[in-house]
Design a protein around this motif. Structure first.
Motif, PDB file in Angstrom:
ATOM      1  N   ARG A  86     -12.195  17.410   6.911  1.00  0.00           N
ATOM      2  CA  ARG A  86     -11.933  17.664   5.503  1.00  0.00           C
ATOM      3  C   ARG A  86     -11.596  16.363   4.768  1.00  0.00           C
ATOM      4  N   ALA A  87     -10.789  15.527   5.430  1.00  0.00           N
ATOM      5  CA  ALA A  87     -10.394  14.256   4.807  1.00  0.00           C
ATOM      6  C   ALA A  87     -11.616  13.346   4.627  1.00  0.00           C
TER       7      ALA A  87
ATOM      8  N   TYR B 245     -13.957  14.320   1.827  1.00  0.00           N
ATOM      9  CA  TYR B 245     -13.513  13.850   0.505  1.00  0.00           C
ATOM     10  C   TYR B 245     -14.077  12.447   0.222  1.00  0.00           C
ATOM     11  N   VAL B 246     -14.016  11.572   1.227  1.00  0.00           N
ATOM     12  CA  VAL B 246     -14.543  10.212   1.046  1.00  0.00           C
ATOM     13  C   VAL B 246     -16.064  10.244   0.889  1.00  0.00           C
TER      14      VAL B 246
ATOM     15  N   ALA C  60      -5.293   2.869  -0.697  1.00  0.00           N
ATOM     16  CA  ALA C  60      -6.043   1.986   0.214  1.00  0.00           C
ATOM     17  C   ALA C  60      -7.207   1.323  -0.517  1.00  0.00           C
TER      18      ALA C  60
ATOM     19  N   THR D 246     -17.170  11.255  -2.438  1.00  0.00           N
ATOM     20  CA  THR D 246     -16.938  10.223  -3.449  1.00  0.00           C
ATOM     21  C   THR D 246     -18.000   9.128  -3.379  1.00  0.00           C
TER      22      THR D 246
ATOM     23  N   GLN E 294       0.835  -1.209   0.000  1.00  0.00           N
ATOM     24  CA  GLN E 294       0.000   0.000   0.000  1.00  0.00           C
ATOM     25  C   GLN E 294       0.869   1.257   0.000  1.00  0.00           C
TER      26      GLN E 294
ATOM     27  N   THR F  27      -1.703  14.359  -1.096  1.00  0.00           N
ATOM     28  CA  THR F  27      -1.337  13.187  -0.285  1.00  0.00           C
ATOM     29  C   THR F  27      -2.602  12.475   0.220  1.00  0.00           C
ATOM     30  N   LEU F  28      -3.638  13.237   0.523  1.00  0.00           N
ATOM     31  CA  LEU F  28      -4.903  12.618   0.955  1.00  0.00           C
ATOM     32  C   LEU F  28      -5.444  11.737  -0.158  1.00  0.00           C
TER      33      LEU F  28
ATOM     34  N   ASN G 164      -4.596   9.716   7.363  1.00  0.00           N
ATOM     35  CA  ASN G 164      -3.814  10.759   6.688  1.00  0.00           C
ATOM     36  C   ASN G 164      -3.883  12.051   7.508  1.00  0.00           C
TER      37      ASN G 164
ATOM     38  N   ALA H 297      -8.054   5.261   5.605  1.00  0.00           N
ATOM     39  CA  ALA H 297      -6.891   5.944   5.012  1.00  0.00           C
ATOM     40  C   ALA H 297      -7.036   7.459   5.132  1.00  0.00           C
ATOM     41  N   ALA H 298      -8.239   7.964   4.898  1.00  0.00           N
ATOM     42  CA  ALA H 298      -8.451   9.413   4.991  1.00  0.00           C
ATOM     43  C   ALA H 298      -8.277   9.887   6.432  1.00  0.00           C
TER      44      ALA H 298
ATOM     45  N   THR I 166     -14.175   4.916 -10.160  1.00  0.00           N
ATOM     46  CA  THR I 166     -14.394   5.946  -9.144  1.00  0.00           C
ATOM     47  C   THR I 166     -13.355   7.054  -9.243  1.00  0.00           C
ATOM     48  N   TYR I 167     -12.096   6.673  -9.468  1.00  0.00           N
ATOM     49  CA  TYR I 167     -11.011   7.631  -9.255  1.00  0.00           C
ATOM     50  C   TYR I 167     -10.218   8.014 -10.496  1.00  0.00           C
TER      51      TYR I 167
ATOM     52  N   ARG J 210       1.466   9.826  -4.597  1.00  0.00           N
ATOM     53  CA  ARG J 210       1.843  11.102  -3.987  1.00  0.00           C
ATOM     54  C   ARG J 210       2.746  11.885  -4.936  1.00  0.00           C
TER      55      ARG J 210
ATOM     56  N   ASP K 200      -3.270   8.599  -0.633  1.00  0.00           N
ATOM     57  CA  ASP K 200      -3.430   7.581   0.411  1.00  0.00           C
ATOM     58  C   ASP K 200      -4.776   6.860   0.287  1.00  0.00           C
ATOM     59  N   VAL K 201      -5.822   7.625  -0.006  1.00  0.00           N
ATOM     60  CA  VAL K 201      -7.156   7.026  -0.095  1.00  0.00           C
ATOM     61  C   VAL K 201      -7.237   6.092  -1.300  1.00  0.00           C
TER      62      VAL K 201
END
Lengths: 240, 240
Positions: B188-189, B192-193, A160, B196, A134, A152-153, B168, B164-165, A196-197, A142, A156-157
């Protein structure tokens, strides 16, 4: 050659290393993991203790003999990419290397899965390996997202999510004793994460549309002219 | 009271347990974690070994004295939800309980973060704890998504994304020595999730629209009449 990372890579596995893994697993299955010592393993393989530790830093490492090579392969694959690679696609492809390793020897992979479930120390070892995969994926993302707000958020998400999707499919295959098409299951799981991403290649305009079952997703710039969005929608919905 | 899970919960921390944690951390910081034995800890706290093991199964557990309570709180919080809770929001709120635990004593949390970075055994312990939080969140989501195609995949991926969020933001706060507003960073982190993955309250029709910067996302059933989709778009784009 004193560390695992210096151990021979794919295609040049020395017979002695394979013999140690085979002996170890025969004993783990016969007597149990905790009841098997490194001395038992080297006695069955017909080699000395130093040969064992030349290939494996500890008894746990012999249970996961190919993760170091796979991690190195993953890092090399990520490093070999360039700026034209869609980043999420690249990490999904990197994750597939792990599946490839499990798929090389399904019987061994299933045996190891069962063993790992029974031995807490091996579960902990596996968690630390998963964590390293991971981190490799997150490190790549990153770098690709550097300079972006929340880079970075996001990295990392997504790392994961990729690992969770991969492992969901991998474990489902292992639980079914290695029957079924692991590749297809992992592809489907990773496609969910990519849908999704993954970034659209161009900055989103009235263009990126993706069909998923009977749902259509249209991504559009807020300032796009309405006629362009409608034209795109007509195409996607098949009304045009 | 022989197991950690039977240890007293929030609001009824016995002084002896606190004294053991304080003594342990004083010694860990002075001499190092590996150099400190349980005997050293109980000697400084002025209690017997049995008192130590009444509260902590091992030396590692005294480094993370509140995770069992926090896990229990998280499971209770998830179990107390009902079908009207938006599932992704619920797991984000559950994750905030972990932040709350770290925030109760920032100095201790920062000390522990530094200690954990130095001791491989503690990192492994922490990974196993994180895994348990993630499983609790995934278990809740699997139940909420039961019967949906890819329900377990979706549940596992979202749980991993939430963890992960959260981590982080938490680690960024710990690295800054506990300065700054951890709650705002975690919010905030997690936002974001949620942006999504959170589900629209109704099954997607020509309705769910979400504005993110200058990008608009419209989710529509493939068989929706075009005029309905255009009407929705007009509203969202502000042309209507």
């Amino acid at each position: 050659m004193s560390s695992t990372s210096a151990a021979p890579g794919r295609g040049e596995k020395p017979p002695m290393r394979d013999a140690l893994v085979a002996a170890a697993f025969r004993l783990f299955l016969e007597r149990g993991y905790e009841q098997t010592t490194v001395d038992d393993i080297v006695a069955l393989a017909g080699v000395g203790r130093r040969s064992f530790f030349r290939y494996f830093p500890s008894k746990e490492d012999v249970v996961f003999p190919d993760h170091e090579r796979c991690l190195a392969d993953m890092e090399a694959f990520l490093a070999a990419g360039d700026a034209t690679d869609e980043p999420v696609r690249r990490v999904c492809d990197a994750a597939r290397l792990v599946l490839g390793m499990y798929g090389e020897n399904p019987t061994f992979s299933v045996q190891r899965y069962r063993l790992t479930k029974q031995v807490p120390g091996l579960r902990a070892y596996e968690l630390s390996v998963v964590r390293r995969y991971q981190r490799a994926l997150a490190g790549y993302l990153r770098a690709r997202f550097a300079g972006r707000p929340d880079g970075t958020l996001r990295a990392d998400v997504i790392a994961a999510a990729v690992v969770a999707a991969h492992n969901n499919a991998l474990r489902s295959w292992l639980r079914s004793d290695g029957r079924g098409d692991a590749g297809a299951e992992v592809d489907r799981a990773l496609a969910y994460v990519q849908s999704t991403y993954a970034e659209v290649p161009e900055p989103p305009r009235a263009a990126a549309a993706e069909a998923d079952g009977d749902v259509v997703v249209v991504v559009s710039r807020r300032d796009a002219p309405l006629w362009r969005v409608v034209k795109e929608l007509e195409t996607v919905l098949g009304h045009g």
